[in-house]
Design a protein around this motif. Sequence first.
Motif, PDB file in Angstrom:
ATOM      1  N   PHE A 267     -10.015  56.394 -23.753  1.00  0.00           N
ATOM      2  CA  PHE A 267     -10.675  57.616 -23.287  1.00  0.00           C
ATOM      3  C   PHE A 267     -11.154  58.534 -24.406  1.00  0.00           C
ATOM      4  N   SER A 268     -12.121  59.395 -24.034  1.00  0.00           N
ATOM      5  CA  SER A 268     -12.594  60.424 -24.968  1.00  0.00           C
ATOM      6  C   SER A 268     -11.634  61.612 -24.901  1.00  0.00           C
ATOM      7  N   VAL A 269     -11.852  62.592 -25.778  1.00  0.00           N
ATOM      8  CA  VAL A 269     -10.984  63.774 -25.812  1.00  0.00           C
ATOM      9  C   VAL A 269     -11.031  64.503 -24.464  1.00  0.00           C
ATOM     10  N   ARG A 270     -12.245  64.718 -23.955  1.00  0.00           N
ATOM     11  CA  ARG A 270     -12.374  65.465 -22.692  1.00  0.00           C
ATOM     12  C   ARG A 270     -11.738  64.686 -21.530  1.00  0.00           C
ATOM     13  N   GLU A 271     -11.982  63.374 -21.499  1.00  0.00           N
ATOM     14  CA  GLU A 271     -11.377  62.562 -20.431  1.00  0.00           C
ATOM     15  C   GLU A 271      -9.850  62.636 -20.508  1.00  0.00           C
TER      16      GLU A 271
ATOM     17  N   MET B 289      -7.164  65.634 -36.187  1.00  0.00           N
ATOM     18  CA  MET B 289      -7.833  65.880 -34.901  1.00  0.00           C
ATOM     19  C   MET B 289      -6.966  65.364 -33.749  1.00  0.00           C
ATOM     20  N   LYS B 290      -6.384  64.181 -33.958  1.00  0.00           N
ATOM     21  CA  LYS B 290      -5.503  63.632 -32.909  1.00  0.00           C
ATOM     22  C   LYS B 290      -4.336  64.588 -32.661  1.00  0.00           C
ATOM     23  N   ARG B 291      -3.827  65.180 -33.730  1.00  0.00           N
ATOM     24  CA  ARG B 291      -2.704  66.123 -33.587  1.00  0.00           C
ATOM     25  C   ARG B 291      -3.142  67.321 -32.735  1.00  0.00           C
ATOM     26  N   ARG B 292      -4.371  67.799 -32.951  1.00  0.00           N
ATOM     27  CA  ARG B 292      -4.867  68.926 -32.149  1.00  0.00           C
ATOM     28  C   ARG B 292      -4.967  68.541 -30.680  1.00  0.00           C
TER      29      ARG B 292
ATOM     30  N   LEU C   3      -5.497  72.684 -41.662  1.00  0.00           N
ATOM     31  CA  LEU C   3      -5.184  72.470 -40.247  1.00  0.00           C
ATOM     32  C   LEU C   3      -3.832  73.066 -39.907  1.00  0.00           C
ATOM     33  N   ARG C   4      -2.881  72.925 -40.848  1.00  0.00           N
ATOM     34  CA  ARG C   4      -1.542  73.466 -40.598  1.00  0.00           C
ATOM     35  C   ARG C   4      -1.619  74.980 -40.363  1.00  0.00           C
ATOM     36  N   GLN C   5      -2.379  75.645 -41.238  1.00  0.00           N
ATOM     37  CA  GLN C   5      -2.535  77.105 -41.098  1.00  0.00           C
ATOM     38  C   GLN C   5      -3.164  77.439 -39.744  1.00  0.00           C
ATOM     39  N   GLY C   6      -4.218  76.677 -39.395  1.00  0.00           N
ATOM     40  CA  GLY C   6      -4.923  76.920 -38.135  1.00  0.00           C
ATOM     41  C   GLY C   6      -4.015  76.716 -36.932  1.00  0.00           C
ATOM     42  N   LEU C   7      -3.220  75.649 -36.994  1.00  0.00           N
ATOM     43  CA  LEU C   7      -2.308  75.356 -35.884  1.00  0.00           C
ATOM     44  C   LEU C   7      -1.278  76.462 -35.715  1.00  0.00           C
ATOM     45  N   TRP C   8      -0.726  76.924 -36.842  1.00  0.00           N
ATOM     46  CA  TRP C   8       0.295  77.974 -36.749  1.00  0.00           C
ATOM     47  C   TRP C   8      -0.289  79.271 -36.215  1.00  0.00           C
ATOM     48  N   GLU C   9      -1.507  79.546 -36.638  1.00  0.00           N
ATOM     49  CA  GLU C   9      -2.172  80.758 -36.151  1.00  0.00           C
ATOM     50  C   GLU C   9      -2.304  80.676 -34.620  1.00  0.00           C
ATOM     51  N   PHE C  10      -2.711  79.499 -34.163  1.00  0.00           N
ATOM     52  CA  PHE C  10      -2.903  79.278 -32.727  1.00  0.00           C
ATOM     53  C   PHE C  10      -1.577  79.407 -31.975  1.00  0.00           C
ATOM     54  N   ILE C  11      -0.551  78.795 -32.523  1.00  0.00           N
ATOM     55  CA  ILE C  11       0.753  78.793 -31.839  1.00  0.00           C
ATOM     56  C   ILE C  11       1.367  80.191 -31.865  1.00  0.00           C
TER      57      ILE C  11
ATOM     58  N   LEU D  74      -8.985  75.215 -30.315  1.00  0.00           N
ATOM     59  CA  LEU D  74      -8.440  74.243 -31.266  1.00  0.00           C
ATOM     60  C   LEU D  74      -9.544  73.571 -32.091  1.00  0.00           C
ATOM     61  N   ASP D  75     -10.755  74.148 -32.051  1.00  0.00           N
ATOM     62  CA  ASP D  75     -11.893  73.615 -32.826  1.00  0.00           C
ATOM     63  C   ASP D  75     -12.166  72.146 -32.501  1.00  0.00           C
ATOM     64  N   LEU D  76     -12.055  71.801 -31.233  1.00  0.00           N
ATOM     65  CA  LEU D  76     -12.271  70.404 -30.834  1.00  0.00           C
ATOM     66  C   LEU D  76     -13.615  70.189 -30.128  1.00  0.00           C
ATOM     67  N   VAL D  77     -14.390  71.270 -29.964  1.00  0.00           N
ATOM     68  CA  VAL D  77     -15.636  71.161 -29.196  1.00  0.00           C
ATOM     69  C   VAL D  77     -16.557  70.055 -29.746  1.00  0.00           C
ATOM     70  N   PRO D  78     -16.761  69.967 -31.089  1.00  0.00           N
ATOM     71  CA  PRO D  78     -17.677  68.912 -31.585  1.00  0.00           C
ATOM     72  C   PRO D  78     -17.162  67.501 -31.296  1.00  0.00           C
ATOM     73  N   LYS D  79     -15.874  67.370 -31.027  1.00  0.00           N
ATOM     74  CA  LYS D  79     -15.296  66.034 -30.801  1.00  0.00           C
ATOM     75  C   LYS D  79     -14.981  65.784 -29.329  1.00  0.00           C
ATOM     76  N   ALA D  80     -15.413  66.680 -28.445  1.00  0.00           N
ATOM     77  CA  ALA D  80     -15.012  66.594 -27.036  1.00  0.00           C
ATOM     78  C   ALA D  80     -15.367  65.260 -26.397  1.00  0.00           C
ATOM     79  N   ASP D  81     -16.508  64.685 -26.774  1.00  0.00           N
ATOM     80  CA  ASP D  81     -16.911  63.431 -26.139  1.00  0.00           C
ATOM     81  C   ASP D  81     -16.678  62.204 -27.015  1.00  0.00           C
ATOM     82  N   ALA D  82     -15.965  62.414 -28.123  1.00  0.00           N
ATOM     83  CA  ALA D  82     -15.658  61.283 -29.011  1.00  0.00           C
ATOM     84  C   ALA D  82     -14.446  60.538 -28.476  1.00  0.00           C
ATOM     85  N   ASN D  83     -14.456  59.202 -28.686  1.00  0.00           N
ATOM     86  CA  ASN D  83     -13.295  58.419 -28.268  1.00  0.00           C
ATOM     87  C   ASN D  83     -12.096  58.772 -29.160  1.00  0.00           C
ATOM     88  N   MET D  84     -10.911  58.755 -28.576  1.00  0.00           N
ATOM     89  CA  MET D  84      -9.703  59.134 -29.305  1.00  0.00           C
ATOM     90  C   MET D  84      -9.509  58.281 -30.568  1.00  0.00           C
ATOM     91  N   ARG D  85      -9.930  57.001 -30.497  1.00  0.00           N
ATOM     92  CA  ARG D  85      -9.739  56.105 -31.645  1.00  0.00           C
ATOM     93  C   ARG D  85     -10.499  56.573 -32.873  1.00  0.00           C
TER      94      ARG D  85
END
Lengths: 300, 255
Positions: A92-96, A138-141, A168-176, A121-132
């Motif tokens: 599946f893709s990220v959105r799926e 990105m997978k962590r996000r 990414l670590r900084q971004g994730l902590w900010e989000f959390i 989580l800054d995932l919009v550009p990858k929303a339709d990309a396959n998880m692989r």
Amino acid sequence: MRPAIEVRGVSKAYGTVQALSAIDLDVAHGEFFALLGPNGAGKTTLISLIAGLAKADAGSVRVMGHHVVADYQQARRSLGVVPQELVFDPFFSVRETLRLQSGYYGLRRNDNWIDEILERLDLVPKADANMRSLSGGMKRRVLVAQALVHKPPVIILDEPTAGVDVDLRQGLWEFIRRLNEEGHTIVLTTHYLEEAESLCTRIGMLKQGRMVVLDSTENLLKRFSALKLRLRMVGESLPDSLQPLLAAPGSNGEWVLALRDYAQVEEVLAELRRCHREIAGMELTQPDLEEVFMSIMRGY
Amino acid sequence: MDTNLGGFLTLFYKEILRFRKVAFQTVLAPILTAILYLLIFSHVLEGRVQVYPGVAYGSFLIPGLAMMSLLQNSFANTSSSIAQSKITGNIVFVLLTPLTHSQFYLAYVLAACARGLLVGSGVLLATSPFVSIPLAQPVWVFLFAFLGSAMLGTLGLLCGIWAEKFDQIAAFQNFIIIPLTFLSGVFYSIHSLPDVWQQASKLNPFFYMIDGFRYGFFGVSDVSPHSSLVIVGGALLALSFVTLLLIRRGYKLRA
């Protein structure tokens, strides 16, 4: 009101290995709690028991007041878990992936919230990309997004920044941190102790399946650590009266003294003046969680 | 009581989506294989093998091939999905959700039925230009097709839960599922076998699925379709009970 997470007398063994022994733990609503310990201490086992991925041999676990076995549906609705391993479904893709995860909770028209999580989580550009095709970061996000898709009041993150770059670590902590400010209860395991120190208000430390310390971050730093004063005196020796403060044997004209508080700095300086010692360099360092962790792990 | 019907439908839909995304491998390839079986076996054996009176070998073969493909693909759907999710670890995303044990079971098995029925229908449709066959009792056709796919879907789920590596799935498929299907009367009527092998065939539950299914087309079968229905239904109930028990206990799913 019951705590967000309530663990009572929980034990778990895998064959002859006792993974957890009689663990008691309460995590309050809105708390940012860190669960620390060396590898194999039982952190992931405790998280698995809270999430219903493993069954306790003894004791009970509740999430938002719901028993994780007897009332598992409500307990699971209240909880979002970010697993330690980078696992994904390659079909599946990220959105799926997010739509399916949302659907498992019965939320079939959840696109507004999914879009918001993708955005945050800054995932919009990858929303339709396959998880692989995604990088590890990105997978962590996506794992974080999956844990949030049903808006759970309690979120558990099992080493979410393992193998993740600094940005990414900084971004994730900010989000959390923002999620916590919005009222979510957060439980975190990490090997980056400076993160736990700066984010978490309370800390539990596990060693060989036992909860050896459970206290506020502030108290732990006070109880187990001291200020360090690093002194450099060329061609001089440390006065005998200051020898008891040595944190470690000095060498090459450098000494590290352990002080109980800032007021003691002036006492040391006065003693050095009295003994006619000349200071070539001086540095004062704050106590840190790593030191606390090491002293606790050595002590138990 | 939290019914979470939406959760169940999502898991069912996800399993459908999973095989639909690789439809060449999961639907078209087994249909092509069945056509090859039909062309080769009917060419070699037409007129040499006695089946039912007045029924040509090619016509006799088609329902058997359709059922064989249906059974094997139903098994493959659940076994590969669960084993892959377990081995790669992504099954955690299903286990963390409020889906009930029976919803988990039903979603996987019904998706296996969907793939099995799709492949079975595809085989019937694709072989129809070569040989025409009657449809004497359509209800029996559907009944045995559904029960057969549900039984093999359940067996696949059981196997996927038990297996810890893909090797074990392949072994189960190669040493149990394929021999039981090939020896169940896909290619022959058991009345053409010596008595001892006829009796041995009756110990094979797959025989009753294929015989009952064939009855739906020709109105003729080796044993009574009612007996077959009871045996297949009973086997499905027993397998479902064991599988649900294992899911409830979290056997090899929850530590």
